[in-house]
Scaffold this motif. Structure first.
Motif, PDB file in Angstrom:
ATOM      1  N   ALA A  41       6.267  19.701   5.232  1.00  0.00           N
ATOM      2  CA  ALA A  41       7.691  19.647   5.565  1.00  0.00           C
ATOM      3  C   ALA A  41       8.267  18.351   5.007  1.00  0.00           C
ATOM      4  N   GLY A  42       8.646  18.386   3.741  1.00  0.00           N
ATOM      5  CA  GLY A  42       9.215  17.196   3.110  1.00  0.00           C
ATOM      6  C   GLY A  42       8.140  16.217   2.695  1.00  0.00           C
ATOM      7  N   SER A  43       8.570  15.085   2.183  1.00  0.00           N
ATOM      8  CA  SER A  43       7.636  14.083   1.691  1.00  0.00           C
ATOM      9  C   SER A  43       6.974  13.360   2.851  1.00  0.00           C
ATOM     10  N   ALA A  44       5.673  13.146   2.722  1.00  0.00           N
ATOM     11  CA  ALA A  44       4.938  12.396   3.740  1.00  0.00           C
ATOM     12  C   ALA A  44       4.371  11.116   3.153  1.00  0.00           C
ATOM     13  N   THR A  45       4.944  10.652   2.048  1.00  0.00           N
ATOM     14  CA  THR A  45       4.470   9.417   1.432  1.00  0.00           C
ATOM     15  C   THR A  45       4.810   8.225   2.321  1.00  0.00           C
ATOM     16  N   VAL A  46       3.842   7.341   2.501  1.00  0.00           N
ATOM     17  CA  VAL A  46       3.980   6.187   3.389  1.00  0.00           C
ATOM     18  C   VAL A  46       3.822   4.916   2.570  1.00  0.00           C
ATOM     19  N   GLU A  47       4.622   3.908   2.886  1.00  0.00           N
ATOM     20  CA  GLU A  47       4.501   2.606   2.238  1.00  0.00           C
ATOM     21  C   GLU A  47       4.306   1.556   3.327  1.00  0.00           C
ATOM     22  N   LYS A  48       3.285   0.702   3.142  1.00  0.00           N
ATOM     23  CA  LYS A  48       2.955  -0.312   4.129  1.00  0.00           C
ATOM     24  C   LYS A  48       2.779  -1.662   3.446  1.00  0.00           C
ATOM     25  N   ALA A  49       3.135  -2.723   4.171  1.00  0.00           N
ATOM     26  CA  ALA A  49       2.865  -4.078   3.698  1.00  0.00           C
ATOM     27  C   ALA A  49       1.444  -4.462   4.103  1.00  0.00           C
ATOM     28  N   LEU A  50       0.706  -5.037   3.173  1.00  0.00           N
ATOM     29  CA  LEU A  50      -0.644  -5.500   3.440  1.00  0.00           C
ATOM     30  C   LEU A  50      -0.625  -6.972   3.822  1.00  0.00           C
ATOM     31  N   PRO A  51      -1.617  -7.436   4.552  1.00  0.00           N
ATOM     32  CA  PRO A  51      -1.685  -8.878   4.823  1.00  0.00           C
ATOM     33  C   PRO A  51      -1.866  -9.644   3.519  1.00  0.00           C
ATOM     34  N   PRO A  52      -1.442 -10.894   3.451  1.00  0.00           N
ATOM     35  CA  PRO A  52      -1.589 -11.666   2.213  1.00  0.00           C
ATOM     36  C   PRO A  52      -3.046 -11.715   1.770  1.00  0.00           C
ATOM     37  N   GLY A  53      -3.258 -11.608   0.460  1.00  0.00           N
ATOM     38  CA  GLY A  53      -4.620 -11.650  -0.066  1.00  0.00           C
ATOM     39  C   GLY A  53      -4.672 -11.119  -1.476  1.00  0.00           C
ATOM     40  N   LYS A  54      -5.832 -11.247  -2.087  1.00  0.00           N
ATOM     41  CA  LYS A  54      -6.084 -10.731  -3.428  1.00  0.00           C
ATOM     42  C   LYS A  54      -7.002  -9.522  -3.288  1.00  0.00           C
ATOM     43  N   PHE A  55      -6.403  -8.326  -3.217  1.00  0.00           N
ATOM     44  CA  PHE A  55      -7.163  -7.106  -2.991  1.00  0.00           C
ATOM     45  C   PHE A  55      -7.628  -6.550  -4.337  1.00  0.00           C
ATOM     46  N   THR A  56      -8.949  -6.432  -4.482  1.00  0.00           N
ATOM     47  CA  THR A  56      -9.522  -6.024  -5.763  1.00  0.00           C
ATOM     48  C   THR A  56     -10.288  -4.714  -5.693  1.00  0.00           C
ATOM     49  N   GLN A  57     -10.642  -4.245  -4.485  1.00  0.00           N
ATOM     50  CA  GLN A  57     -11.388  -2.996  -4.346  1.00  0.00           C
ATOM     51  C   GLN A  57     -10.828  -2.212  -3.163  1.00  0.00           C
ATOM     52  N   ILE A  58     -10.829  -0.889  -3.304  1.00  0.00           N
ATOM     53  CA  ILE A  58     -10.380  -0.014  -2.224  1.00  0.00           C
ATOM     54  C   ILE A  58     -11.251   1.231  -2.236  1.00  0.00           C
ATOM     55  N   ALA A  59     -11.596   1.732  -1.046  1.00  0.00           N
ATOM     56  CA  ALA A  59     -12.387   2.951  -0.919  1.00  0.00           C
ATOM     57  C   ALA A  59     -11.943   3.689   0.330  1.00  0.00           C
ATOM     58  N   SER A  60     -12.171   5.014   0.324  1.00  0.00           N
ATOM     59  CA  SER A  60     -11.781   5.865   1.447  1.00  0.00           C
ATOM     60  C   SER A  60     -12.995   6.635   1.939  1.00  0.00           C
ATOM     61  N   SER A  61     -13.141   6.694   3.258  1.00  0.00           N
ATOM     62  CA  SER A  61     -14.186   7.521   3.859  1.00  0.00           C
ATOM     63  C   SER A  61     -13.710   8.954   4.056  1.00  0.00           C
ATOM     64  N   GLY A  62     -12.431   9.201   3.818  1.00  0.00           N
ATOM     65  CA  GLY A  62     -11.815  10.489   4.098  1.00  0.00           C
ATOM     66  C   GLY A  62     -10.816  10.397   5.228  1.00  0.00           C
ATOM     67  N   HIS A  63     -11.068   9.476   6.181  1.00  0.00           N
ATOM     68  CA  HIS A  63     -10.164   9.292   7.314  1.00  0.00           C
ATOM     69  C   HIS A  63      -9.752   7.840   7.513  1.00  0.00           C
ATOM     70  N   ASN A  64     -10.412   6.920   6.831  1.00  0.00           N
ATOM     71  CA  ASN A  64     -10.077   5.504   6.921  1.00  0.00           C
ATOM     72  C   ASN A  64     -10.189   4.867   5.540  1.00  0.00           C
ATOM     73  N   LEU A  65      -9.557   3.705   5.414  1.00  0.00           N
ATOM     74  CA  LEU A  65      -9.595   2.956   4.165  1.00  0.00           C
ATOM     75  C   LEU A  65     -10.251   1.604   4.405  1.00  0.00           C
ATOM     76  N   LEU A 108       0.843  -1.188   0.000  1.00  0.00           N
ATOM     77  CA  LEU A 108       0.000   0.000   0.000  1.00  0.00           C
ATOM     78  C   LEU A 108       0.882   1.243   0.000  1.00  0.00           C
ATOM     79  N   HIS A 109       0.609   2.160  -0.923  1.00  0.00           N
ATOM     80  CA  HIS A 109       1.298   3.449  -0.965  1.00  0.00           C
ATOM     81  C   HIS A 109       0.295   4.540  -0.602  1.00  0.00           C
ATOM     82  N   LEU A 110       0.650   5.394   0.334  1.00  0.00           N
ATOM     83  CA  LEU A 110      -0.139   6.569   0.681  1.00  0.00           C
ATOM     84  C   LEU A 110       0.652   7.786   0.222  1.00  0.00           C
ATOM     85  N   VAL A 111       0.270   8.337  -0.923  1.00  0.00           N
ATOM     86  CA  VAL A 111       1.060   9.367  -1.599  1.00  0.00           C
ATOM     87  C   VAL A 111       0.593  10.746  -1.170  1.00  0.00           C
ATOM     88  N   ASP A 112       1.510  11.528  -0.610  1.00  0.00           N
ATOM     89  CA  ASP A 112       1.205  12.891  -0.189  1.00  0.00           C
ATOM     90  C   ASP A 112       1.040  13.788  -1.414  1.00  0.00           C
TER      91      ASP A 112
END
Length: 664
Positions: A284-308, A270-274
């Motif tokens: 103040a500089g780049s705030a891009t975040v990279e996270k490892a997701l749990p194993p799985g086949k992720f096919t859809q993503i949506a944001s409420s504005g504060h959560n994914l 997962l990339h969270l691009v500032d």
């Protein structure tokens, strides 16, 4: 208006065949009564009639044949409308006053205030559309067919846009889409009568649109860049540091606390691009975040504005994350009951509700999961009734009155009174009558009197009026064709271009004129080959778009001009057929037993040059895209782009060249 199946609309009511069993008919009547009762008793209902809440989420339960309103706050279904006979995969969208049921091949609308259901209207395509809600309008986007339906007071249907990318909608109700073949980024404001395309991507680049606040951006997965998009065109690019994206990357349609969420399914990253550098907020500089997701086949993503929220199809579960990518919750997504007969393409649906919560509809719409504003996931909410709703408080009377019970005549035995419940009688206290030589005269007890009620004058029912449609736009000549290119060969010149803005006109044809040649030629395709030319000779061509105006007159558009010199070169050719069975990762194909490579043979290209090859299907749109280098003789043969779209129309593009089409 087309009537679907065996049901029809008569004066706004849905009738059913008379040969149904009594039990079935009673069930339908019960659903209708429940729907009416729920609408009347919904919290906040006013005296003007039945009413749905304007927030929350609509879900279509195919086993019951009704649309249910899910209130995200109370986590329950608090209203319903019967719309029987539609298949799993049907979804629903809403405006402030109306709801719309989007089924394969039809759109059925209903009034929230009266629950009156309109007859179904034929949709532009039999595919499952993408449904969107915003600012008093709703949209149904048929990506493979290239059609857009705007629903609400400014209803509009647009077609002939070729395949479309994932659409997004801004808070003011403006729809943005990408034309996949031309690379144009187009907008349709809530009041506009036509699509305008103010931006165009670099040829061969792919990606997805997203909305950050009220700003539209394009995530270019080819160049790993983010750019703002507006009516003025593309903004300056923002490089995504240390991130290499792919055409398979999944982009969330809305930001999460100012960042754009991008999932790489093959790597479970997962990339969270500032986006502060291009949206104007200081950082103040780049705030891009990279996270490892749990194993799985992720096919859809949506944001409420504060959560994914992400849908993992391999484990049939819902995973939620906070704005920094940390896991908040994980819940299994219930499967359909035995009553549901889903199609092969039917999947759980993850959407963003009108209340900024996220909702997951199960296959068939029997249940829904609610992702709250803190990222927690509710227990499955049944989309069924009856449901008990809070009753609107009753205002006290301005002049409260009390009534005294009547005083009975002690000389007469009281009559037996009927219990208000109506099921039993309550004997009165026995009173011994006085001894008399003659039977007593029967006297009726005095009736209880009620204070006179204030009679409201009858309201004059106003006829329902449909909103006045906006006045028709006055068409003007079309703009010059876009990206006109010429490839010269042996005694011929091949031209390709892209359809321009028609400026409100109806497309008729293209006019191709070879300068110093008196007779122009016409074509309805965005390509033309002029043959019988002299070699080593320079030729100049002009292409114009011919349209019909709103008054029926023929309009000749602006000209695009290009020149080329004939030579002995070969004409490029792209041919495809079904290749060998796909042998890569098993979870990449939904139907592994029918997943094959596309066998591509390309000739006549520039020797040793690198081209962007892209695979397409009529059902999935853009499959894959990759940069490939041709050989020293200008040809390439390769097995590429695995595909399991059985029965779909498949083709490959190389730049402006398009291959033959194959039914998979």
């Amino acid at each position: 208006m087309q009537i679907i199946g065996r049901r029809k609309a008569v004066n706004g009511e849905v009738t059913v065949p008379q040969w149904r069993s009594r039990a079935t008919l009673a069930g339908v009547v019960a659903v209708c009564v429940v729907a009416t009762t729920l609408a009347v008793t919904t919290a906040g209902a006013d005296s003007s009639g039945q009413k749905f809440l304007q927030s929350g989420h609509l879900v279509y339960n195919s086993t019951i044949g009704a649309v249910f309103h899910i209130d995200g706050g109370s986590k329950r279904a608090d209203g319903s409308v019967p719309v029987p006979g539609l298949a799993p995969g049907t979804q629903a969208v809403q405006t402030d006053t109306r709801g719309y049921v989007l089924a394969r091949g039809s759109i059925t609308g209903f009034e929230k205030s009266t629950l009156r259901v309109d007859g179904p209207e034929v949709s532009p395509s039999d595919e499952v559309p993408v449904g969107l809600n915003a600012a008093g309008v709703a949209y149904a986007v048929y990506r493979a067919a290239g059609s857009i339906v705007r629903l609400g007071p400014t209803a509009l249907t647009l077609g002939n846009n070729n395949a479309l990318g994932q659409p997004v909608v801004t808070p003011d109700g403006t729809l943005w889409v990408q034309r996949l073949l031309s690379g144009e980024l187009c907008q349709l404001p809530a009041q506009a009568g036509r699509l305008t395309c103010p931006a165009e991507l670099q040829h061969g680049n792919v990606g997805s649109l997203a909305v950050v606040g009220d700003q539209v951006v394009f995530v270019d997965t080819t160049a790993s860049q983010v750019r703002t998009v507006s009516a003025s065109g593309l903004g300056r690019p923002l490089e995504i540091p240390g991130v290499t994206l792919s055409p398979q990357s999944i982009v969330a349609p809305n930001d999460v606390d100012g960042r754009i969420a991008i999932v790489e399914p093959g790597k479970s990253r997962l990339h969270l691009v500032d986006t502060a550098a291009i949206t104007g907020k200081p950082t103040a500089g780049s705030a891009t975040v990279e996270k490892a997701l749990p194993p799985g086949k992720f096919t859809q993503i949506a944001s409420s504005g504060h959560n994914l929220a992400l849908v993992d199809e391999s484990g049939s579960k819902l995973v939620t994350l906070d704005a920094d990518g940390n896991q908040k919750d994980s819940r299994p997504i219930p499967g359909p009951s035995e009553k549901v007969k889903p199609g092969k393409d039917d999947r759980p649906l993850l959407v963003r509700g009108a209340d900024q919560r996220l909702y997951v509809d199960t296959v068939g719409g029997e249940q829904a999961l609610v992702v709250d504003r803190d990222g927690s996931v509710s227990d499955p909410v049944p989309a069924s009734g009856p449901t008990k709703n809070p009753t609107a408080p009753v205002k006290p009377s301005a002049t409260p009155t009390t009534s005294k019970p009547p005083v009975p005549d002690p000389s007469v035995p009281p009559r037996r009174t009927i219990d208000p419940g109506g099921d039993r009688t309550t004997p009165p206290r026995r009173v011994e009558p006085p001894r008399r030589t003659e039977p007593p005269r029967r006297v009726e007890p005095p009736r209880r009197t009620e204070p006179p009620r204030t009679v409201e004058p009858p309201r004059t029912q106003q006829p329902t009026r449909r909103p006045t449609p906006p006045p028709p736009l006055v068409a003007t000549p079309a703009a010059a064709p876009l990206s006109l290119r010429a490839v010269a060969g042996n005694g011929r010149v091949s031209l390709t271009w892209k359809r321009p803005n028609l400026n409100g006109g109806t497309f008729l044809r293209y006019s191709v004129f070879r300068v110093n040649d008196s007779d122009p030629n016409t074509t309805t395709s965005a390509r033309y080959t002029s043959t019988g030319l002299k070699d080593d000779t320079r030729y100049t061509f002009q292409v114009r778009t011919v349209t019909r105006g709103s008054d029926g007159k023929t309009l000749i558009g602006a000209a695009a001009t290009v020149s080329a010199t004939t030579n002995e070169g070969a004409q490029p050719s792209i041919r495809i057929r079904k290749g060998p069975l796909y042998t890569g990762e098993a979870n990449q194909c939904d139907n592994p037993s029918y997943c094959y490579y596309i066998h591509i043979t390309a000739t006549g290209l520039k020797p040793n040059a690198t081209y962007t090859f892209a695979g397409h299907t009529s059902n999935y749109g853009l499959l894959h895209s990759d940069s490939l280098q041709v050989g020293p003789n200008g040809s390439l043969t390769v097995n590429k782009f695995y595909n399991d779209d059985r029965g779909g129309d498949v083709w490959v593009t190389v730049g402006d060249y398009e291959s033959n089409h194959v039914t998979w």
